[in-house]
Design a protein around this motif. Structure first.
Motif, PDB file in Angstrom:
ATOM      1  N   THR A  35       2.165  -4.594 -12.840  1.00  0.00           N
ATOM      2  CA  THR A  35       2.340  -3.493 -11.885  1.00  0.00           C
ATOM      3  C   THR A  35       2.739  -4.042 -10.525  1.00  0.00           C
ATOM      4  O   THR A  35       3.635  -3.503  -9.870  1.00  0.00           O
ATOM      5  CB  THR A  35       1.049  -2.669 -11.776  1.00  0.00           C
ATOM      6  N   ASN A  65       8.932  -2.424  -4.224  1.00  0.00           N
ATOM      7  CA  ASN A  65       8.725  -1.347  -3.262  1.00  0.00           C
ATOM      8  C   ASN A  65       8.426  -1.908  -1.863  1.00  0.00           C
ATOM      9  O   ASN A  65       8.856  -1.349  -0.855  1.00  0.00           O
ATOM     10  CB  ASN A  65       7.577  -0.453  -3.723  1.00  0.00           C
ATOM     11  N   ARG A 115       0.818  -1.217   0.000  1.00  0.00           N
ATOM     12  CA  ARG A 115       0.000   0.000   0.000  1.00  0.00           C
ATOM     13  C   ARG A 115       0.855   1.273   0.000  1.00  0.00           C
ATOM     14  O   ARG A 115       0.363   2.349  -0.310  1.00  0.00           O
ATOM     15  CB  ARG A 115      -0.921   0.018   1.219  1.00  0.00           C
ATOM     16  N   ALA A 116       2.129   1.160   0.362  1.00  0.00           N
ATOM     17  CA  ALA A 116       3.012   2.327   0.444  1.00  0.00           C
ATOM     18  C   ALA A 116       3.599   2.731  -0.908  1.00  0.00           C
ATOM     19  O   ALA A 116       4.347   3.702  -0.982  1.00  0.00           O
ATOM     20  CB  ALA A 116       4.146   2.063   1.432  1.00  0.00           C
ATOM     21  N   THR A 117       3.261   2.009  -1.947  1.00  0.00           N
ATOM     22  CA  THR A 117       3.771   2.334  -3.282  1.00  0.00           C
ATOM     23  C   THR A 117       3.253   3.701  -3.715  1.00  0.00           C
ATOM     24  O   THR A 117       2.069   4.002  -3.575  1.00  0.00           O
ATOM     25  CB  THR A 117       3.331   1.260  -4.300  1.00  0.00           C
ATOM     26  N   GLU A 118       4.154   4.511  -4.256  1.00  0.00           N
ATOM     27  CA  GLU A 118       3.774   5.852  -4.694  1.00  0.00           C
ATOM     28  C   GLU A 118       2.751   5.782  -5.826  1.00  0.00           C
ATOM     29  O   GLU A 118       2.941   5.034  -6.793  1.00  0.00           O
ATOM     30  CB  GLU A 118       4.999   6.638  -5.184  1.00  0.00           C
ATOM     31  N   PRO A 119       1.673   6.548  -5.740  1.00  0.00           N
ATOM     32  CA  PRO A 119       0.639   6.522  -6.776  1.00  0.00           C
ATOM     33  C   PRO A 119       1.181   6.903  -8.159  1.00  0.00           C
ATOM     34  O   PRO A 119       0.694   6.401  -9.174  1.00  0.00           O
ATOM     35  CB  PRO A 119      -0.387   7.554  -6.307  1.00  0.00           C
ATOM     36  N   GLU A 120       2.203   7.746  -8.188  1.00  0.00           N
ATOM     37  CA  GLU A 120       2.774   8.155  -9.481  1.00  0.00           C
ATOM     38  C   GLU A 120       3.375   6.969 -10.225  1.00  0.00           C
ATOM     39  O   GLU A 120       3.277   6.885 -11.459  1.00  0.00           O
ATOM     40  CB  GLU A 120       3.866   9.233  -9.278  1.00  0.00           C
ATOM     41  N   ARG A 121       3.993   6.074  -9.497  1.00  0.00           N
ATOM     42  CA  ARG A 121       4.595   4.899 -10.132  1.00  0.00           C
ATOM     43  C   ARG A 121       3.508   3.976 -10.695  1.00  0.00           C
ATOM     44  O   ARG A 121       3.665   3.396 -11.760  1.00  0.00           O
ATOM     45  CB  ARG A 121       5.476   4.168  -9.135  1.00  0.00           C
ATOM     46  N   LYS A 136       5.135  -2.705  -7.320  1.00  0.00           N
ATOM     47  CA  LYS A 136       4.679  -2.845  -5.938  1.00  0.00           C
ATOM     48  C   LYS A 136       5.528  -3.810  -5.117  1.00  0.00           C
ATOM     49  O   LYS A 136       5.889  -3.508  -3.980  1.00  0.00           O
ATOM     50  CB  LYS A 136       3.218  -3.272  -5.906  1.00  0.00           C
ATOM     51  N   ASP A 167       0.514   5.015 -11.625  1.00  0.00           N
ATOM     52  CA  ASP A 167      -0.030   5.738 -12.783  1.00  0.00           C
ATOM     53  C   ASP A 167       0.866   5.560 -14.004  1.00  0.00           C
ATOM     54  O   ASP A 167       0.365   5.413 -15.125  1.00  0.00           O
ATOM     55  CB  ASP A 167      -0.192   7.221 -12.457  1.00  0.00           C
TER      56      ASP A 167
END
Length: 182
Positions: A102, A110, A82-88, A107, A90
């Protein structure tokens, strides 16, 4: 070998369910309450039931070790994913990557530090779970040695067993860290 088997089973199930909960809000809402309920139960109270269900042999040792190894890996897997950056995420969507791609490419790498932190705790908990099962009626193992030494007030024997457990814990911790570096 019982601690290792329990560690592998508990860690795998923890990673699998942690991944399912991180990837699905429905899975999280469905599974998280049960996971926390299971974690909230005192393991010392559960251990006799596990011995009754799985017998005095290896089955109960593996089951208790797996039970204790499960939760740290579950929570750390869930948190790391859940800590994966949303930009990555996207970026992967913009590249038309599948959910699995993905997960695998972004994920999981990360989340690796989180997962290995959970594995580091789980390996020691699995060892302790095996010892608890041996206290409750095994025929062999270091828990039996400790119980027998205590029954005859063999302080040196108890300390020797505890030193062996401490050294084993340090070695297992080192093994997990070696795996993490790779």
């Amino acid at each position: 070998h019982n601690a290792a088997t329990g560690f592998v089973i508990g860690s795998f199930l923890g990673w699998l369910l942690g991944s399912l909960m991180a990837e699905s809000r429905f899975g999280e809402k469905l599974l998280m309450p049960y996971a926390f309920a299971l974690q909230s139960l005192p393991k010392v109270a559960i251990a006799p039931l596990v011995v009754i269900w799985f017998g005095f042999g290896d089955g109960s040792k593996v089951a208790i070790a797996a039970l204790l190894a499960f939760f740290p890996v579950l929570i750390n897997s869930f948190t790391g994913l859940r800590a994966t950056e949303p930009e990555r995420i996207d970026l992967m969507r913009s590249l038309s990557a599948s959910r699995f791609e993905t997960y695998r490419i972004v994920k999981l790498p990360n989340a690796a530090p989180f997962i290995f932190a959970g594995l580091d705790m789980a390996v020691v908990y699995a060892l302790l779970g095996t010892i608890v099962a041996e206290f409750l009626g095994a025929q062999q193992g270091i828990g039996v040695v400790i119980t027998q030494a205590e029954s005859v007030t063999d302080v040196a024997g108890v300390f020797a067993a505890l030193v062996i457990l401490g050294v084993l814990g340090v070695l297992l911790h080192g093994l997990v860290h070696r795996m993490e570096r790779r």
